[in-house]
Design a protein around this motif. Structure first.
Motif, PDB file in Angstrom:
ATOM      1  N   VAL A   1      -2.370   3.071  -5.874  1.00 28.82           N
ATOM      2  CA  VAL A   1      -2.756   3.205  -4.463  1.00 28.82           C
ATOM      3  C   VAL A   1      -2.288   1.982  -3.672  1.00 28.82           C
ATOM      4  CG1 VAL A   1      -4.754   3.343  -2.907  1.00 28.82           C
ATOM      5  CG2 VAL A   1      -4.703   4.683  -5.028  1.00 28.82           C
ATOM      6  N   ASP A   2      -2.599   0.794  -4.205  1.00 29.01           N
ATOM      7  CA  ASP A   2      -2.180  -0.452  -3.561  1.00 29.01           C
ATOM      8  C   ASP A   2      -2.320  -1.588  -4.558  1.00 29.01           C
ATOM      9  OD1 ASP A   2      -4.903  -1.172  -3.612  1.00 29.01           O
ATOM     10  OD2 ASP A   2      -5.253  -0.476  -1.581  1.00 29.01           O
ATOM     11  N   PHE A   3      -1.807  -2.728  -4.226  1.00 30.66           N
ATOM     12  CA  PHE A   3      -1.975  -3.912  -5.083  1.00 30.66           C
ATOM     13  C   PHE A   3      -1.691  -5.168  -4.273  1.00 30.66           C
ATOM     14  CE2 PHE A   3       2.443  -5.221  -5.651  1.00 30.66           C
ATOM     15  CZ  PHE A   3       3.137  -4.061  -5.367  1.00 30.66           C
ATOM     16  N   LYS A   4      -2.113  -6.272  -4.876  1.00 34.75           N
ATOM     17  CA  LYS A   4      -1.882  -7.587  -4.263  1.00 34.75           C
ATOM     18  C   LYS A   4      -1.111  -8.452  -5.258  1.00 34.75           C
ATOM     19  CE  LYS A   4      -4.477 -10.901  -5.155  1.00 34.75           C
ATOM     20  NZ  LYS A   4      -4.522 -12.198  -5.855  1.00 34.75           N
ATOM     21  N   ILE A   5      -0.088  -9.150  -4.782  1.00 36.40           N
ATOM     22  CA  ILE A   5       0.535 -10.166  -5.629  1.00 36.40           C
ATOM     23  C   ILE A   5       0.544 -11.509  -4.910  1.00 36.40           C
ATOM     24  CG2 ILE A   5       2.071  -8.728  -7.089  1.00 36.40           C
ATOM     25  CD1 ILE A   5       4.379  -9.516  -5.141  1.00 36.40           C
ATOM     26  N   THR A  28      -5.151   8.999   1.793  1.00 33.38           N
ATOM     27  CA  THR A  28      -4.058   9.566   2.601  1.00 33.38           C
ATOM     28  C   THR A  28      -2.743   8.879   2.227  1.00 33.38           C
ATOM     29  OG1 THR A  28      -5.616   9.808   4.431  1.00 33.38           O
ATOM     30  CG2 THR A  28      -3.262   9.994   4.982  1.00 33.38           C
ATOM     31  N   GLN A  29      -1.731   9.696   1.910  1.00 35.97           N
ATOM     32  CA  GLN A  29      -0.439   9.105   1.550  1.00 35.97           C
ATOM     33  C   GLN A  29       0.199   8.485   2.788  1.00 35.97           C
ATOM     34  OE1 GLN A  29       2.255  11.632  -0.624  1.00 35.97           O
ATOM     35  NE2 GLN A  29       3.403   9.842  -1.315  1.00 35.97           N
ATOM     36  N   LEU A  30       0.727   7.291   2.648  1.00 35.29           N
ATOM     37  CA  LEU A  30       1.360   6.619   3.786  1.00 35.29           C
ATOM     38  C   LEU A  30       2.810   7.086   3.901  1.00 35.29           C
ATOM     39  CD1 LEU A  30      -0.195   3.107   3.096  1.00 35.29           C
ATOM     40  CD2 LEU A  30      -0.913   4.791   4.790  1.00 35.29           C
ATOM     41  N   PRO A  31       3.373   7.060   5.105  1.00 36.13           N
ATOM     42  CA  PRO A  31       4.746   7.563   5.284  1.00 36.13           C
ATOM     43  C   PRO A  31       5.769   6.787   4.457  1.00 36.13           C
ATOM     44  CG  PRO A  31       3.829   6.751   7.371  1.00 36.13           C
ATOM     45  CD  PRO A  31       2.749   6.653   6.361  1.00 36.13           C
ATOM     46  N   ARG A  37       0.845  -1.201   0.000  1.00 37.16           N
ATOM     47  CA  ARG A  37       0.000   0.000   0.000  1.00 37.16           C
ATOM     48  C   ARG A  37       0.876   1.245   0.000  1.00 37.16           C
ATOM     49  NH1 ARG A  37      -5.231  -1.522   1.657  1.00 37.16           N
ATOM     50  NH2 ARG A  37      -5.294  -3.569   2.645  1.00 37.16           N
ATOM     51  N   ASN A  38       0.544   2.185  -0.886  1.00 36.26           N
ATOM     52  CA  ASN A  38       1.214   3.492  -0.923  1.00 36.26           C
ATOM     53  C   ASN A  38       0.312   4.581  -0.346  1.00 36.26           C
ATOM     54  OD1 ASN A  38       3.611   2.565  -2.366  1.00 36.26           O
ATOM     55  ND2 ASN A  38       2.178   2.187  -4.056  1.00 36.26           N
ATOM     56  N   PHE A  39      -0.990   4.398  -0.512  1.00 41.72           N
ATOM     57  CA  PHE A  39      -2.002   5.329   0.014  1.00 41.72           C
ATOM     58  C   PHE A  39      -3.026   4.482   0.754  1.00 41.72           C
ATOM     59  CE2 PHE A  39      -0.034   7.322  -3.570  1.00 41.72           C
ATOM     60  CZ  PHE A  39       0.040   8.667  -3.269  1.00 41.72           C
ATOM     61  N   ALA A  40      -3.633   5.045   1.779  1.00 41.74           N
ATOM     62  CA  ALA A  40      -4.659   4.296   2.519  1.00 41.74           C
ATOM     63  C   ALA A  40      -5.896   4.119   1.636  1.00 41.74           C
ATOM     64  CB  ALA A  40      -5.034   5.050   3.785  1.00 41.74           C
ATOM     65  N   ALA A  41      -6.508   2.969   1.707  1.00 39.98           N
ATOM     66  CA  ALA A  41      -7.774   2.687   1.013  1.00 39.98           C
ATOM     67  C   ALA A  41      -8.286   1.346   1.524  1.00 39.98           C
ATOM     68  CB  ALA A  41      -7.570   2.624  -0.510  1.00 39.98           C
ATOM     69  N   GLY A  42      -9.494   1.009   1.104  1.00 37.78           N
ATOM     70  CA  GLY A  42     -10.050  -0.320   1.357  1.00 37.78           C
ATOM     71  C   GLY A  42      -9.990  -0.743   2.811  1.00 37.78           C
ATOM     72  N   THR A  43      -9.527  -1.974   3.029  1.00 37.94           N
ATOM     73  CA  THR A  43      -9.581  -2.530   4.387  1.00 37.94           C
ATOM     74  C   THR A  43      -8.647  -1.796   5.358  1.00 37.94           C
ATOM     75  OG1 THR A  43      -7.949  -4.224   3.824  1.00 37.94           O
ATOM     76  CG2 THR A  43     -10.248  -4.871   3.651  1.00 37.94           C
ATOM     77  N   MET A  44      -7.555  -1.203   4.814  1.00 34.53           N
ATOM     78  CA  MET A  44      -6.678  -0.474   5.749  1.00 34.53           C
ATOM     79  C   MET A  44      -7.395   0.756   6.304  1.00 34.53           C
ATOM     80  SD  MET A  44      -3.078   1.481   5.242  1.00 34.53           S
ATOM     81  CE  MET A  44      -1.886   0.558   6.152  1.00 34.53           C
TER      82      MET A  44
END
Ligand code: 5GP
Length: 252
Positions: free
Chosen positions: A174-178, A111-114, A94-101
């Motif tokens: 924003v985010d991804f899953k591998i 929100t951009q993550l640190p 995750r680079n930005f907050a979204a979804g379950t986070m």
């Protein structure tokens, strides 16, 4: 005509035995599911787009030395991949907050993550792929410490590659899953990026407008999923001439 052997059918793909030992044919279906298959639909052309997009991302990763299971695309809906032993984890970056986070931690979406944050979920549909820690992974033997070091490094390299690629076409990753698999070369085991990388498994937002160009369009009923995926493909120069996937005309 000989019938080929189906190895596994999942929510979005079917795996068939490949033409040579150690290979698998990965067939991309048009089925879309969300919320652990509580929401389902068939989206014309999704499989064709994801096959092409996953080919594009995996080829790019192979080229820059990030190993993947991808060998080559066979046709509109199928690709040849190396058979591997899938590590039973969903690796999320995750680079930005979204979804379950955002839900879990009460952080506003966007929100951009640190710094990029890597999470692991145990792959089990009946449990809803629960979030787990490295303690669970080590204690239950799902992956060794060496595997975890390699998985973290693969995940962050994929993140750098995909973030840069997307940024270049005006899209925020924003985010991804591998998913990661083990392949064996003689006495040695290597970890490779497996499964697929597509808008089904990423959150992609237009940088200017914030428009969602990923599976959230389906999850949240935001419009046409194929339009969103086609826009990602168009910007990346994948299938540039096709905005919609042609269907055969039935004459009766
Ligand atoms: P979240 O945990 O916020 O639902 O998802 C984080 C990221 O991982 C999103 O990009 C989402 O698309 C992806 N992701 C999480 N679980 C799955 C899954 O089971 N299947 C797919 N295709 N993507 C997933």
């Amino acid at each position: 005509m000989a019938r080929r052997k189906k190895i596994y059918e999942g929510k979005a793909k079917i795996l068939y035995e490949g033409p040579e030992p150690g290979t698998i044919v990965q067939y991309f279906k048009d089925d879309a599911t969300a919320f652990n298959a509580e929401k389902k639909d068939v989206i014309d052309g999704k499989g064709v787009l994801n096959n092409r997009l996953s080919e594009f991302f995996m080829t790019g990763l192979n080229t820059i030395g990030v190993p993947t299971h991808f060998i080559r695309r066979l046709n509109m809906r199928e690709q040849l991949v190396r058979a591997c032993e899938i590590v039973p984890l969903e690796v999320i970056v995750r680079n930005f907050a979204a979804g379950t986070m955002s839900k879990r931690l009460g952080i506003d979406e966007g929100t951009q993550l640190p710094r990029p944050i890597v999470e692991y979920c145990y792959k089990d549909d009946s449990l809803g792929d629960p979030l787990v820690t490295e303690e669970h992974i080590a204690a239950f033997g799902w992956a060794s410490q060496q595997d975890m070091d390699d998985i973290l490094s693969l995940a962050l390299r994929v993140n750098d590659y995909l973030s840069g690629l997307m940024y270049g076409v005006g899209i925020r990753l924003v985010d991804f899953k591998i998913e990661v698999g083990r392949v064996y070369d003689g006495d040695f085991q290597r970890l490779v990026v497996a499964d697929e990388i597509s808008p089904d498994s990423c959150r992609l937002w237009d940088i200017e407008s914030g428009q969602k160009l990923d599976k959230d369009v389906f999850r949240r009923d935001l419009g046409s999923l194929t339009d969103a995926y086609s826009e990602v493909a168009r910007r990346l120069g994948v299938m540039p001439k096709m905005t919609t996937v042609a269907k055969p005309t039935l004459i009766n």
